[in-house]
Design a protein around this motif. Structure first.
Motif, short mmCIF file in Angstrom:
data_model
loop_
_atom_site.label_atom_id
_atom_site.label_comp_id
_atom_site.label_asym_id
_atom_site.label_seq_id
_atom_site.Cartn_x
_atom_site.Cartn_y
_atom_site.Cartn_z
N ARG A 130 6.89 6.86 7.04
CA ARG A 130 5.60 7.34 6.56
C ARG A 130 5.28 8.73 7.10
NH1 ARG A 130 -0.24 6.36 6.87
NH2 ARG A 130 -1.00 6.17 4.73
N ARG A 131 5.71 9.03 8.30
CA ARG A 131 5.52 10.39 8.80
C ARG A 131 6.24 11.38 7.89
NH1 ARG A 131 8.95 11.61 13.84
NH2 ARG A 131 10.46 11.48 12.13
N ASP A 132 7.48 11.05 7.54
CA ASP A 132 8.25 11.92 6.64
C ASP A 132 7.63 11.95 5.25
OD1 ASP A 132 9.91 12.34 8.78
OD2 ASP A 132 11.48 10.96 8.09
N PHE A 133 7.07 10.82 4.83
CA PHE A 133 6.40 10.75 3.53
C PHE A 133 5.20 11.70 3.51
CE2 PHE A 133 3.20 8.94 0.67
CZ PHE A 133 3.93 8.80 -0.51
N GLY A 134 4.48 11.78 4.62
CA GLY A 134 3.34 12.70 4.69
C GLY A 134 3.77 14.14 4.52
N VAL A 135 4.89 14.51 5.14
CA VAL A 135 5.41 15.87 4.98
C VAL A 135 5.84 16.10 3.53
CG1 VAL A 135 7.23 17.48 5.69
CG2 VAL A 135 6.14 15.99 7.39
N LEU A 136 6.50 15.10 2.96
CA LEU A 136 6.92 15.21 1.56
C LEU A 136 5.72 15.35 0.63
CD1 LEU A 136 9.06 15.06 -0.68
CD2 LEU A 136 9.01 12.56 -0.45
N SER B 243 -0.67 10.36 8.91
CA SER B 243 0.65 9.81 9.20
C SER B 243 1.26 10.39 10.47
CB SER B 243 1.60 10.04 8.02
OG SER B 243 1.77 11.42 7.77
N ARG B 244 0.71 11.48 10.97
CA ARG B 244 1.22 12.03 12.23
C ARG B 244 1.06 11.03 13.38
NH1 ARG B 244 4.53 15.11 10.57
NH2 ARG B 244 4.76 15.86 12.71
N ALA B 245 0.10 10.14 13.27
CA ALA B 245 -0.14 9.17 14.34
C ALA B 245 0.74 7.93 14.23
CB ALA B 245 -1.62 8.75 14.33
N ASP B 246 1.40 7.73 13.10
CA ASP B 246 2.11 6.47 12.86
C ASP B 246 3.23 6.23 13.87
OD1 ASP B 246 0.48 5.84 10.76
OD2 ASP B 246 1.84 6.56 9.21
N THR B 247 3.88 7.30 14.34
CA THR B 247 4.97 7.12 15.30
C THR B 247 4.47 7.08 16.74
OG1 THR B 247 5.35 9.52 15.31
CG2 THR B 247 6.68 8.20 13.79
N ILE B 248 3.15 7.04 16.90
CA ILE B 248 2.56 7.00 18.25
C ILE B 248 1.88 5.66 18.52
CG2 ILE B 248 0.89 8.08 19.81
CD1 ILE B 248 1.33 10.69 18.28
N TYR B 249 0.96 5.25 17.64
CA TYR B 249 0.23 4.01 17.93
C TYR B 249 1.12 2.79 17.74
CZ TYR B 249 -0.53 3.20 12.87
OH TYR B 249 -0.37 2.99 11.53
N ALA B 250 0.71 1.68 18.38
CA ALA B 250 1.46 0.42 18.34
C ALA B 250 2.88 0.57 18.90
CB ALA B 250 1.51 -0.15 16.91
N GLY B 251 3.05 1.51 19.82
CA GLY B 251 4.35 1.74 20.44
C GLY B 251 5.01 2.99 19.92
N GLN C 207 0.84 -1.20 0.00
CA GLN C 207 0.00 0.00 0.00
C GLN C 207 0.87 1.26 0.00
OE1 GLN C 207 -3.30 0.44 -0.24
NE2 GLN C 207 -3.05 2.65 -0.12
N PHE C 208 1.95 1.23 0.77
CA PHE C 208 2.87 2.37 0.77
C PHE C 208 3.46 2.58 -0.63
CE2 PHE C 208 4.07 1.57 5.53
CZ PHE C 208 2.83 2.05 5.90
N GLU C 209 3.78 1.49 -1.30
CA GLU C 209 4.34 1.60 -2.64
C GLU C 209 3.34 2.22 -3.60
OE1 GLU C 209 6.77 1.60 -5.82
OE2 GLU C 209 7.38 1.11 -3.76
N ARG C 210 2.07 1.86 -3.44
CA ARG C 210 1.04 2.47 -4.28
C ARG C 210 0.93 3.96 -4.00
NH1 ARG C 210 -4.79 -0.28 -4.35
NH2 ARG C 210 -5.01 0.65 -2.30
N GLU C 211 1.01 4.32 -2.72
CA GLU C 211 0.99 5.75 -2.38
C GLU C 211 2.19 6.48 -2.96
OE1 GLU C 211 -1.37 4.99 1.88
OE2 GLU C 211 0.76 5.50 1.87
N MET C 212 3.34 5.81 -2.96
CA MET C 212 4.54 6.41 -3.55
C MET C 212 4.33 6.68 -5.04
SD MET C 212 7.64 7.53 -3.53
CE MET C 212 8.29 7.11 -1.92
N GLN C 213 3.72 5.75 -5.74
CA GLN C 213 3.47 5.93 -7.17
C GLN C 213 2.50 7.09 -7.41
OE1 GLN C 213 5.32 4.46 -9.46
NE2 GLN C 213 6.36 3.50 -7.71
N ILE C 214 1.51 7.24 -6.53
CA ILE C 214 0.59 8.38 -6.64
C ILE C 214 1.36 9.68 -6.48
CG2 ILE C 214 -1.35 9.57 -5.52
CD1 ILE C 214 -2.46 6.78 -4.82
N ARG D 86 -4.85 13.16 2.95
CA ARG D 86 -5.22 12.24 4.03
C ARG D 86 -3.97 11.63 4.66
NH1 ARG D 86 -7.85 8.96 1.22
NH2 ARG D 86 -6.33 7.28 1.13
N ILE D 87 -3.01 11.25 3.82
CA ILE D 87 -1.76 10.70 4.35
C ILE D 87 -1.03 11.72 5.20
CG2 ILE D 87 0.52 9.83 3.69
CD1 ILE D 87 -0.86 8.69 1.14
N TRP D 88 -0.98 12.96 4.72
CA TRP D 88 -0.31 14.03 5.45
C TRP D 88 -0.89 14.16 6.86
CZ3 TRP D 88 -1.70 19.82 4.83
CH2 TRP D 88 -0.84 20.61 5.57
#
Length: 381
Positions: A321-327, A355-363, A256-263, A350-352
């Motif tokens: 992914r957090r950095d990807f959201g900023v990018l 993705s702010r939560a990605d470094t928080i949830y699941a540890g 899914q990340f790869e698909r987002e990268m292609q977008i 939506r990713i932007w």
């Protein structure tokens, strides 16, 4: 020369092309319950369509209703599923988290009762781990469970519970031994959500959708037999379940990340951002880092590496992914702050935000770095 994997890849792609259309066309490329226009009822019908095609539980043992497919076939399925535009799976928690835990720790009666509903796409599960004071520090759970006759009675609160509103059951980590602390005295219970003792309150995010929920237990009940593992030994079961969370399904996440990268690359080419040397460098670095994360996941799943490589996975992908959201926001430029009907821009906005939560949830990052330091590098606590 055509290999069995090539044949299987073609089989997955053909089935997806034939079935992800018509009624299910609105789900193409959808991220899941967290998407603004996602229809959970349609998502459940899609799960049942997948089940009829034999695509749910493909890695489960055949004795438990699965197909027993080897690791590489599971990798191919996840890659092709995302490549063709398969939506986020509303049955993910049941299929990839609870089901393997049931197979390893559940009784035969529990397996016979719950696995068919998960496999058929007719029963949906939520994860009851995090609490207001027990997120990354999961051992601090305060939800209580006590035996009352032939039932467990549960009191407490869970928070950030994904998809609870759309679920039928929840597995709950609770403290069952009075006076116990930290990892001791816990139990993992299977609890029905449709009962008077359970209240679910959606949490609306800054993306505008309530993907997460608060779940309150006020003398909620479940049958005495519906615990996985022995009461008091719930921490071991809970950690095994989290191990499954970082299993083969993570390759679907990375696809899914790869698909987002292609977008993002397509948008950068279309709006001229790709002509900016600094943005081009950041895009290249992001794409290469994603490839490295995938290779690390493959070597962990193949069993050729140890716990050190597994421990870096969550820290690596969440920060990427957090950095990807900023990018993504930088590539969009002023369009990042607009609301329009451009599907690609909507996805990147939506990713932007999300993705702010990605470094928080699941540890959180801090917890992940502690784990890496202590368990992978052998540093003192």
């Amino acid at each position: 020369m055509t290999t069995t994997l090539d044949v299987f890849r073609a089989e997955v792609a053909q089935w997806m092309h034939e079935h992800l259309r018509g009624e299910f066309e609105p789900l193409r490329g959808a991220g899941g319950v967290g998407d603004e226009h996602y229809d959970p009822a349609l998502g459940k019908r899609w799960e049942q369509e997948l089940a009829r095609g034999g695509w749910v539980g493909i890695g489960w043992p055949e004795a438990h209703g699965g197909r027993g497919l080897p690791l590489l076939h599971q990798v191919v399925f996840h890659e092709e599923y995302v490549r063709v535009g398969g939506p986020g799976r509303i049955g993910h928690i049941g299929e990839t988290l609870l089901a393997p835990t049931l197979i390893e720790f559940g009784s035969a009666e529990q397996q016979q009762r719950f696995l068919p509903g998960i496999r058929n796409g007719t029963q949906y599960w939520a994860q009851g781990y995090s609490e207001p004071n027990a997120g990354s520090d999961l051992a601090n759970v305060q939800t209580r469970a006590r035996r009352v006759g032939d039932e467990w009675a549960i009191d407490g609160q869970k928070v950030w519970t994904s998809w609870a509103k759309e679920s039928d059951w929840i597995f709950v980590l609770a403290r069952c031994e009075p006076g116990s602390q930290r990892h001791q005295g816990l139990v993992l219970l299977l609890v029905p959500l449709a009962q008077p003792g359970v209240t679910i309150r959606p949490i609306r995010q800054m993306t505008g959708v309530p993907e997460f929920n608060e779940v309150f237990f006020d003398d909620a009940r479940t049958e005495a037999s519906l615990h996985l593992g022995a009461p008091g030994a719930g921490w071991r079961v809970a950690m095994a379940l989290l191990g499954f969370e970082r299993g083969v399904s993570t390759l679907g996440q990375q696809a899914q990340f790869e698909r987002e990268m292609q977008i993002l690359l397509a948008v950068a080419r279309a709006n001229g951002a790709a002509r900016d040397a600094l943005l081009r460098e950041r895009l290249s670095h992001s794409a290469l880092t994603l490839r490295a994360i995938r290779f690390n996941a493959l070597r962990v799943l193949a069993g050729t590496e140890g716990a050190r490589e597994a421990l870096i996975a969550k820290y690596a992908w969440s920060n990427w992914r957090r950095d990807f959201g900023v990018l993504a926001a930088d590539v969009l430029g002023a369009a990042a702050d607009r609301i329009d009907d451009d599907p690609a821009a909507q996805t990147l906005r939506r990713i932007w935000l999300a993705s702010r939560a990605d470094t928080i949830y699941a540890g959180t990052n801090e917890i992940q770095l502690n784990l890496i330091a202590e368990r992978a590098l052998g540093m003192p606590r």
